[in-house]
Design a protein around this motif. Structure first.
Motif, PDB file in Angstrom:
ATOM      1  N   ALA A 179       0.817  -1.220   0.000  1.00 15.98           N
ATOM      2  CA  ALA A 179       0.000   0.000   0.000  1.00 15.98           C
ATOM      3  C   ALA A 179       0.850   1.269   0.000  1.00 15.98           C
ATOM      4  CB  ALA A 179      -0.930   0.003   1.211  1.00 15.98           C
ATOM      5  N   HIS A 180       2.073   1.164   0.523  1.00 17.44           N
ATOM      6  CA  HIS A 180       2.849   2.404   0.673  1.00 17.44           C
ATOM      7  C   HIS A 180       3.308   2.973  -0.669  1.00 17.44           C
ATOM      8  CE1 HIS A 180       6.653   0.184   0.110  1.00 17.44           C
ATOM      9  NE2 HIS A 180       7.189   1.365  -0.087  1.00 17.44           N
ATOM     10  N   LEU A 181       3.424   2.098  -1.677  1.00 14.21           N
ATOM     11  CA  LEU A 181       3.925   2.574  -2.982  1.00 14.21           C
ATOM     12  C   LEU A 181       3.086   3.738  -3.505  1.00 14.21           C
ATOM     13  CD1 LEU A 181       5.587   2.374  -5.628  1.00 14.21           C
ATOM     14  CD2 LEU A 181       4.045   0.561  -6.357  1.00 14.21           C
ATOM     15  N   GLN A 182       1.778   3.600  -3.419  1.00 19.17           N
ATOM     16  CA  GLN A 182       0.882   4.604  -4.007  1.00 19.17           C
ATOM     17  C   GLN A 182       0.804   5.887  -3.164  1.00 19.17           C
ATOM     18  OE1 GLN A 182       0.216   1.276  -4.411  1.00 19.17           O
ATOM     19  NE2 GLN A 182       0.463   1.407  -6.628  1.00 19.17           N
ATOM     20  N   ILE A 183       1.324   5.833  -1.946  1.00 19.31           N
ATOM     21  CA  ILE A 183       1.236   7.010  -1.079  1.00 19.31           C
ATOM     22  C   ILE A 183       2.631   7.621  -0.852  1.00 19.31           C
ATOM     23  CG2 ILE A 183       0.526   7.837   1.206  1.00 19.31           C
ATOM     24  CD1 ILE A 183      -1.665   5.588   1.037  1.00 19.31           C
ATOM     25  N   LEU A 184       3.521   6.849  -0.239  1.00 23.11           N
ATOM     26  CA  LEU A 184       4.862   7.395   0.037  1.00 23.11           C
ATOM     27  C   LEU A 184       5.560   7.832  -1.249  1.00 23.11           C
ATOM     28  CD1 LEU A 184       7.265   7.887   2.022  1.00 23.11           C
ATOM     29  CD2 LEU A 184       7.916   5.510   1.646  1.00 23.11           C
ATOM     30  N   HIS A 185       5.402   7.033  -2.299  1.00 20.96           N
ATOM     31  CA  HIS A 185       6.149   7.299  -3.538  1.00 20.96           C
ATOM     32  C   HIS A 185       5.302   8.001  -4.603  1.00 20.96           C
ATOM     33  CE1 HIS A 185       9.160   4.887  -1.633  1.00 20.96           C
ATOM     34  NE2 HIS A 185       8.529   3.744  -1.793  1.00 20.96           N
ATOM     35  N   GLN A 186       4.250   8.700  -4.174  1.00 18.30           N
ATOM     36  CA  GLN A 186       3.318   9.295  -5.153  1.00 18.30           C
ATOM     37  C   GLN A 186       3.979  10.338  -6.042  1.00 18.30           C
ATOM     38  OE1 GLN A 186       0.548  12.413  -3.237  1.00 18.30           O
ATOM     39  NE2 GLN A 186       0.829  10.929  -1.609  1.00 18.30           N
ATOM     40  N   ASN A 187       5.062  10.963  -5.565  1.00 18.30           N
ATOM     41  CA  ASN A 187       5.700  11.998  -6.397  1.00 18.30           C
ATOM     42  C   ASN A 187       6.979  11.513  -7.066  1.00 18.30           C
ATOM     43  OD1 ASN A 187       7.030  11.776  -3.924  1.00 18.30           O
ATOM     44  ND2 ASN A 187       7.887  13.837  -4.092  1.00 18.30           N
ATOM     45  N   THR A 188       7.329  10.225  -6.862  1.00 21.23           N
ATOM     46  CA  THR A 188       8.597   9.749  -7.434  1.00 21.23           C
ATOM     47  C   THR A 188       8.433   8.557  -8.367  1.00 21.23           C
ATOM     48  OG1 THR A 188       8.859   8.461  -5.398  1.00 21.23           O
ATOM     49  CG2 THR A 188      10.129  10.521  -5.562  1.00 21.23           C
TER      50      THR A 188
END
Ligand code: FES
Ligand code: FE2
Length: 395
Positions: A179-188
């Motif tokens: 789940a973190h991919l779509q949130i933590l990395h949303q700008n990268t």
């Protein structure tokens, strides 16, 4: 939520600890082979809470032995390397690559005292441009032939990550936390798309997450609403196989981790590459400023996926306190990993081999981690762009 005792069991790595004994059943990389040079033939390494010296004697043999001299404890990493081994800088006790003491020069000429000295040593084996060791009971198993490491229709490149200043298991839990991919990395990691808002990021791209156990770890499967399926594994206990590479997390001690990334770049048309020497190595620049400080006395860059991950892992604390966490349904991969860890620790305590150990030469075949599927996935295509240029330059 875990009890304090469970938290300790899953995370601590020193000799005699449950997770430390589990990790000692696996081969672990300790250093880049090219770091041992004629000028610097010895290197201090810290691994699983033990300080060791990796060295190459003048006959070309490589050893990994306890750094603290058996005499009165000076560091052998300052020792003088010679044909027979490494001589302690203080009083010259000489050790060979297995840790046998060959000479104690200040003792009387006929003394057999050196034969009574037991100095700890571990095997050192070179593989894909790295020195690896096995710190568990003998006989050691084989280094598994995961496709990223063993395929011959391409080239490899090694990336050395900045030191991670926290416990290794925080990085491993992240590997079953899709789940973190779509949130933590949303700008990268989202190719410049704009999210609906910064709270949700790209969470609504996802139809569902699933996890299942394989012969070597946990497969994590994301199904997107667009129909795309992205699957890649956590290779138990300390590796993430993602995109075109493996991220090998090697605990230095309870609160520091060294991360080796080995990436694979296929040749066009599947051409086989003959052995060409060690893969090139890139040392990734620091994610923090100052690089050796810990949160809150440092500032993380947030402009790269890996920098964001390091931020998330380190700010959980040097060794995350899981007695106060609030797990939710999206953490079921984390729960699964903890359960598998407990089960495999119990196996080790019964004298059995844990998950993924390969001993039998007949079973020593290439292990499919779904690399081929990942090589055609959207994330990996992005990663492959640079290397296809580098491949021509000999990467
Ligand atoms: S401390 Fe190493 S020889 Fe004395
Ligand atoms: Fe991440």
């Amino acid at each position: 939520m875990l009890s304090r005792e469970e938290n300790e069991t899953l995370t601590r790595v020193g000799p005699g600890t449950p997770a430390g004994e589990l990790l000692r059943r696996y081969w672990l990389p300790v250093a880049v082979a090219g770091e041992l040079t004629e000028k610097n033939p010895a290197k201090l390494v810290r691994i699983l809470g033990e300080d060791l010296v990796l060295f190459r004697d003048l006959k070309g043999r490589v050893g990994l032995i306890a750094d603290r001299c058996s005499h009165r404890g000076a560091s052998l990493s300052y020792g003088r390397v010679e044909e027979r081994g490494i001589a302690c800088p203080y009083h010259g006790w000489l050790y060979d690559v297995e840790g046998s003491c060959l000479e104690c020069p200040a003792e009387p000429a006929q003394s057999r005292f050196h034969l009574t000295v037991k100095h700890k040593g571990y095997p050192a084996q070179k593989f894909i441009g790295l020195y690896w060791t096995h710190m568990g009971p003998k006989p050691a198993p084989l280094i598994p032939k995961y496709d990223v490491w063993a395929r011959r229709d391409g080239r490899r490149k090694i990336f050395i990550q900045p030191q991670l200043d926290c416990n290794w298991f925080q990085a491993m839990e992240n590997s079953v936390d899709p789940a973190h991919l779509q949130i933590l990395h949303q700008n990268t990691a989202m190719k410049g798309r704009t999210p609906v808002n910064t709270t949700r990021g790209f969470t609504d791209d996802i139809e569902q997450f699933e996890f299942y156990e394989s012969a070597y770890g946990i497969m994590k499967k994301r199904t997107y609403k667009s129909g795309i399926v992205d699957e890649h594994p956590l290779i138990f206990p300390n590796i993430l196989r993602q995109g075109n590479g493996t991220q090998i997390r090697v605990p230095m001690d309870d609160t520091h981790t060294k991360i080796f990334i080995v990436r694979f770049f296929p040749t066009e048309g599947g051409r086989i590459v003959e052995e060409e020497g060690d893969p090139p190595v890139e040392y990734v620049k620091a994610y923090k400023d100052p690089p050796d400080a810990v949160h809150p006395f440092t500032h993380f860059r947030m402009d790269e996926v890996q920098a964001q991950d390091h931020m998330a892992w380190e700010t959980q604390g040097p060794l995350a306190d899981r007695t106060h966490e609030r797990l939710a349904t999206s953490d079921r991969g984390v729960v699964m990993l903890r359960e598998i860890m407990k089960r495999e620790i119990a196996k080790v305590q019964q004298g059995l081999d844990p998950l993924g150990i390969v001993r039998d030469a007949a079973q020593d075949k290439m292990i499919d981690t779904k690399l081929e599927e990942s090589l055609h996935g959207p994330e990996t295509q992005h990663q492959l762009r640079i290397p296809s240029r580098e491949a021509r330059a000999g990467v």
